[in-house]
Design a protein around this motif. Structure first.
Motif, short mmCIF file in Angstrom:
data_model
loop_
_atom_site.label_atom_id
_atom_site.label_comp_id
_atom_site.label_asym_id
_atom_site.label_seq_id
_atom_site.Cartn_x
_atom_site.Cartn_y
_atom_site.Cartn_z
N ARG B 18 26.38 -12.55 21.44
CA ARG B 18 25.72 -11.81 20.36
C ARG B 18 24.45 -12.52 19.90
NH1 ARG B 18 28.24 -7.64 17.64
NH2 ARG B 18 26.83 -8.01 15.92
N TYR B 19 24.51 -13.83 19.83
CA TYR B 19 23.34 -14.62 19.43
C TYR B 19 22.19 -14.34 20.39
CZ TYR B 19 20.52 -18.89 18.80
OH TYR B 19 19.50 -19.78 18.59
N TRP B 20 22.52 -14.33 21.67
CA TRP B 20 21.52 -14.12 22.69
C TRP B 20 20.96 -12.70 22.65
CZ3 TRP B 20 18.15 -16.50 25.42
CH2 TRP B 20 17.63 -15.92 26.58
N ARG B 21 21.81 -11.73 22.32
CA ARG B 21 21.38 -10.33 22.42
C ARG B 21 20.76 -9.79 21.14
NH1 ARG B 21 26.23 -7.90 26.00
NH2 ARG B 21 25.66 -9.02 27.90
N THR B 22 21.03 -10.45 20.02
CA THR B 22 20.41 -9.95 18.80
C THR B 22 19.02 -10.57 18.72
OG1 THR B 22 22.63 -10.05 17.88
CG2 THR B 22 20.88 -9.56 16.34
N LYS B 23 18.06 -9.87 19.32
CA LYS B 23 16.74 -10.48 19.54
C LYS B 23 16.04 -10.96 18.27
CE LYS B 23 16.93 -10.23 23.96
NZ LYS B 23 17.73 -11.31 24.55
N PRO B 24 16.01 -10.17 17.22
CA PRO B 24 15.30 -10.67 16.04
C PRO B 24 15.86 -12.01 15.57
CG PRO B 24 15.94 -8.39 15.74
CD PRO B 24 16.58 -8.85 17.01
N ARG B 25 17.19 -12.12 15.63
CA ARG B 25 17.83 -13.35 15.19
C ARG B 25 17.46 -14.49 16.13
NH1 ARG B 25 24.13 -13.97 15.41
NH2 ARG B 25 24.26 -16.20 15.14
N LEU B 26 17.50 -14.18 17.41
CA LEU B 26 17.18 -15.21 18.41
C LEU B 26 15.75 -15.71 18.21
CD1 LEU B 26 18.24 -16.62 20.98
CD2 LEU B 26 17.09 -14.84 22.28
N ILE B 27 14.83 -14.75 18.12
CA ILE B 27 13.43 -15.13 18.01
C ILE B 27 13.18 -15.92 16.72
CG2 ILE B 27 11.09 -14.23 17.70
CD1 ILE B 27 11.99 -11.91 19.60
N SER B 28 13.72 -15.42 15.61
CA SER B 28 13.45 -16.16 14.37
C SER B 28 14.11 -17.53 14.41
CB SER B 28 13.91 -15.35 13.15
OG SER B 28 15.29 -15.49 12.97
N SER B 29 15.26 -17.62 15.06
CA SER B 29 15.91 -18.92 15.07
C SER B 29 15.14 -19.91 15.96
CB SER B 29 17.37 -18.80 15.52
OG SER B 29 17.49 -18.99 16.90
N LEU B 30 14.39 -19.40 16.92
CA LEU B 30 13.60 -20.31 17.75
C LEU B 30 12.22 -20.57 17.13
CD1 LEU B 30 14.44 -19.05 21.35
CD2 LEU B 30 15.58 -20.75 19.94
N ALA B 31 11.70 -19.56 16.44
CA ALA B 31 10.35 -19.71 15.90
C ALA B 31 10.35 -20.51 14.60
CB ALA B 31 9.72 -18.34 15.66
N MET B 32 11.41 -20.33 13.81
CA MET B 32 11.46 -21.00 12.52
C MET B 32 11.25 -22.51 12.60
SD MET B 32 11.38 -19.30 9.97
CE MET B 32 12.12 -19.51 8.39
N PRO B 33 12.00 -23.19 13.48
CA PRO B 33 11.83 -24.64 13.55
C PRO B 33 10.39 -25.03 13.84
CG PRO B 33 13.60 -23.91 15.01
CD PRO B 33 13.03 -22.70 14.40
N LEU B 34 9.78 -24.28 14.74
CA LEU B 34 8.41 -24.58 15.13
C LEU B 34 7.48 -24.45 13.92
CD1 LEU B 34 6.72 -25.23 17.64
CD2 LEU B 34 6.27 -22.79 17.84
N ILE B 35 7.66 -23.34 13.21
CA ILE B 35 6.81 -23.10 12.05
C ILE B 35 7.01 -24.20 11.00
CG2 ILE B 35 6.40 -21.52 10.12
CD1 ILE B 35 7.13 -19.25 12.07
N TRP B 36 8.27 -24.52 10.74
CA TRP B 36 8.55 -25.55 9.76
C TRP B 36 7.88 -26.87 10.13
CZ3 TRP B 36 14.43 -24.40 9.08
CH2 TRP B 36 14.59 -23.49 8.03
N LEU B 37 8.12 -27.24 11.37
CA LEU B 37 7.59 -28.53 11.81
C LEU B 37 6.09 -28.58 11.67
CD1 LEU B 37 9.35 -29.86 14.99
CD2 LEU B 37 9.08 -30.93 12.76
N VAL B 38 5.43 -27.55 12.22
CA VAL B 38 3.99 -27.60 12.26
C VAL B 38 3.40 -27.48 10.85
CG1 VAL B 38 1.93 -26.41 13.07
CG2 VAL B 38 3.89 -26.73 14.60
N LEU B 39 3.85 -26.49 10.10
CA LEU B 39 3.28 -26.28 8.77
C LEU B 39 3.64 -27.41 7.81
CD1 LEU B 39 3.47 -22.44 8.18
CD2 LEU B 39 1.64 -23.85 9.12
N PHE B 40 4.96 -27.64 7.66
CA PHE B 40 5.38 -28.69 6.75
C PHE B 40 4.82 -30.04 7.20
CE2 PHE B 40 8.67 -25.83 5.22
CZ PHE B 40 8.70 -26.15 3.88
N GLY B 41 5.05 -30.29 8.45
CA GLY B 41 4.67 -31.60 8.99
C GLY B 41 3.21 -31.90 8.77
N SER B 42 2.35 -31.00 9.25
CA SER B 42 0.93 -31.27 9.16
C SER B 42 0.48 -31.27 7.71
CB SER B 42 0.14 -30.21 9.94
OG SER B 42 0.81 -29.95 11.14
N GLY B 43 0.99 -30.30 6.94
CA GLY B 43 0.58 -30.20 5.54
C GLY B 43 0.94 -31.46 4.77
#
Ligand SMILES: Nc1ncnc2c1ncn2[C@@H]1O[C@H](COP(=O)(O)OP(=O)(O)OP(=O)(O)O)[C@@H](O)[C@H]1O
Ligand SMILES: [Mg+2]
Lengths: 324, 270
Positions: B18-43
């Motif tokens: 289900r995790y794999w097939r629920t695309k919005p969840r999958l994408i947000s769960s992969l994109a979120m860490p990236l966004i956090w790291l880059v935005l929080f980190g750099s900021g």
């Protein structure tokens, strides 16, 4: 020997008694039906028989096992087709069945074969690799039936197996069910509030307000009515009622703007009736009794009164399937 | 025993599919860490570059484990919501009427939630060079078991709430209520030193503080962080400095208690 034995089963929700001191037995191999209007307590009874709900009092034996003390043994003995949708939409048809088989500890070559057989039997073979979210309501229902039968249950519970489906699909589903009955050695326990579906059952328990008010074969229940049902509309129904009572000694029930009379060999009685009445007869209708008449006779109400809310429920049911 | 493991595996497997097939969840769960790291980190980095900070210590070294911990916290706890949605959409009944023990179902769900949290945490570690963290095999290998233990403990908080809830909306509301203070008082984003007294007490009874500190202490080991910084940042409990092993003990004990409690509640809820 009875495969289901229920004694004094009762379930209360706060001060509402949903199921009240119900007792009955179901024979092996039988199709046994619960017929009753919305809120009669059908699903609550099924939930108790299938270990999903604890009875307030009384006991139920399924396949010889106690539904409270021997839950796992009961669970292994039964299949259940729920009133509400219960498929995983993110799994394919085949995956849903496979997951089910695994839950029941069944796997391997033979089970794969069985899964394919069931999918074929219910005409789902071509769609087996599609996600369930792409299925129509009727296809989902068929898949649920296939799933309920997969692990060779001794008793299959069907809670309103055709609710929310159009008449054509309903007929198809019944064809499948009757077909399965011949192929599998199985007892079926079903609930419905469709009169015509209850006719498929070997025996029926009529349920109202949590109690069983009659239990017999459909034929014997209808024989209770004591003849054919004549619906009469006249210029003056009140006077007609009086005249029928006086001249023929028959009981008359009001229904909408007509009068209901029951009489054996009704076709011979109608000419006599016409001659005996002093007012003008606007219309007359003669038919064989239905289970609805039985319900009316027993309770003074019609199961059909509830039809409107059934429709609402069907709508909600579809919405849920879509939302899922 | 074998039956138990098999049941847990089935429940877990379905979660993964289900995790794999629920695309919005999958994408947000992969994109979120990236966004956090880059935005929080750099900021944050630029903010702290102004103040100077400790000699030889890059603030990102503090923030990075915090962000990982936070992401584990959120993912773990919310992934158990699948119990509530299963209940809401009727699928839970299909599982409950099968001859499967309630314990396996609960454990399968906990493992499923922890797995998704770990996947997310691992991705963040692998992406960490983007914000200037030195990636090493040791770091990845050491973080895996730590993230596993932390996410199991946190997932079971979700289970305790989920075992009773009938609607996803209700679950989300209650969880937000619990998670916000848990998150802010966990030390994920700012050090827990020099807090006002009441906040200090709350942060010390907050289990997430130790989970985050655990993740942080382990990652410090691989980032040659100066010892005095580690000392400065570690939690002070009854006059003792909490070290990595104490964190591990606290998180594990908390995890065992919560898992037991959650399984117990789920078992009882009919
Ligand atoms: N969990 C519950 N809590 C409180 N009341 C309940 C619960 N489940 C059922 N009831 C009540 O018990 C009564 C019987 O409900 P039940 O679902 O058994 O009816 P039913 O015969 O299956 O009706 P339908 O044809 O609408 O499915 C209803 O009045 C219902 O509101
Ligand atoms: Mg019902």
């Amino acid at each position: 020997m009875s495969i289901i034995e229920v004694k004094g089963l009762t379930r209360k929700f706060k001060d509402l008694t949903a199921v009240n001191n119900v007792s009955f037995e179901v024979n092996r191999g039988e199709i046994f039906g619960f017929l009753g209007p919305n809120g009669a307590g059908k699903t609550t009874t099924i939930n108790m028989l299938t270990t999903l709900l604890k009875p307030t009092s009384g006991q139920a034996l399924i396949n010889g096992f106690n539904a409270v003390k021997d839950k796992d043994k009961v669970r292994s003995s039964i299949g259940l087709i729920f009133q509400d949708p219960s498929l995983d939409d993110k799994l394919t048809a085949k995956e849903n069945l496979k997951f089910h088989a695994w839950l029941y500890g069944e796997s391997g070559e033979k089970m794969d074969q069985r899964i394919d057989n069931m999918l074929g039997l219910l005409d789902l073979a071509v769609r087996k690799k599609d996600l369930v979210e792409t299925f129509s309501g009727g296809m989902k229902r068929r898949l649920e039936i296939a799933r309920g039968l997969l692990h060779y249950p001794k008793v299959l519970f069907l809670d309103e197996p055709t609710i929310g489906l159009d008449p054509q699909t309903r007929n198809r589903i019944w064809e499948y069910i009757m077909q399965l009955r011949q192929k599998e050695d199985i007892t079926m326990f079903m609930t419905t509030h469709y009169m015509d579906e209850a006719e498929y059952c070997d025996r029926i328990a009529i349920m109202d307000k949590g109690e069983i008010i009659a239990i017999d074969t459909p034929k014997k229940l209808k024989d209770m009515i004591g003849g054919d049902v004549i619906t009469l509309i006249t210029d003056n129904n009140d006077q007609a009622t009086q005249e029928i009572k006086n001249k023929f000694g028959l009981e008359v029930n009001k229904k909408d703007d007509g009068l209901l009379i029951t009489k054996e060999t009704g076709e011979e009685f109608i000419p006599l009736l016409f001659r005996g009445l002093s007012m003008k007869v606007k219309s007359v209708d003669l038919r064989k009794p239905t289970l609805n008449d039985v319900f009316l006779k027993l309770t003074g109400r019609e199961i059909r009164d509830e039809e409107a809310s059934t429709y609402d429920k069907a709508k909600k049911f579809y919405k849920m399937r879509i939302r899922h | 025993m074998k039956k138990l493991f098999k049941e847990i595996y089935i429940i877990w497997l379905r979660e993964m599919i289900r995790y794999w097939r629920t695309k919005p969840r999958l994408i947000s769960s992969l994109a979120m860490p990236l966004i956090w790291l880059v935005l929080f980190g750099s900021g944050m980095k630029s903010a702290f570059a102004i103040g100077g900070g400790q000699a030889g210590f890059d603030f990102i070294q503090f923030l990075f484990p915090g962000v990982i911990g936070m992401s584990i916290l959120f993912t773990s706890i919310f992934s158990v919501m699948s119990i509530v949605t299963d209940r809401q959409f009727g699928f839970l009944k299909e599982i409950l009427v099968a001859p499967v023990s309630r314990v396996s179902i609960a454990l399968g769900k906990i493992l499923g939630g922890s797995t998704t949290a770990m996947i997310q945490g691992t991705i963040m570690i692998l992406l960490s060079p983007i914000v200037g963290i030195k990636l090493s095999l040791g770091l990845v290998l050491a973080m895996l078991p730590v993230m596993f233990i932390a996410s199991i403990a946190l997932t079971s908080i979700g289970l305790v709430v989920a075992s009773r809830m009938k609607s996803a909306e209700g679950f989300q509301m209650i969880m937000n209520f619990i998670m916000m203070p848990m998150f802010f008082l966990s030390g994920a984003m700012f050090p827990l030193s020099n807090l006002p007294n009441w906040m200090d007490i709350l942060s010390k009874i907050n289990p997430a503080s130790y989970a985050i500190d655990l993740v942080r202490q382990v990652s410090f080991k691989f980032m040659d962080t100066p010892t005095q910084v580690i000392d400065l940042l570690s939690i002070d409990l009854f006059g003792h400095q909490v070290n990595l092993w104490t964190d591990l003990l606290i998180v594990s004990v908390f995890g065992v208690i919560m898992v037991t409690f959650g399984v117990f509640l789920f078992n009882k809820s009919d």
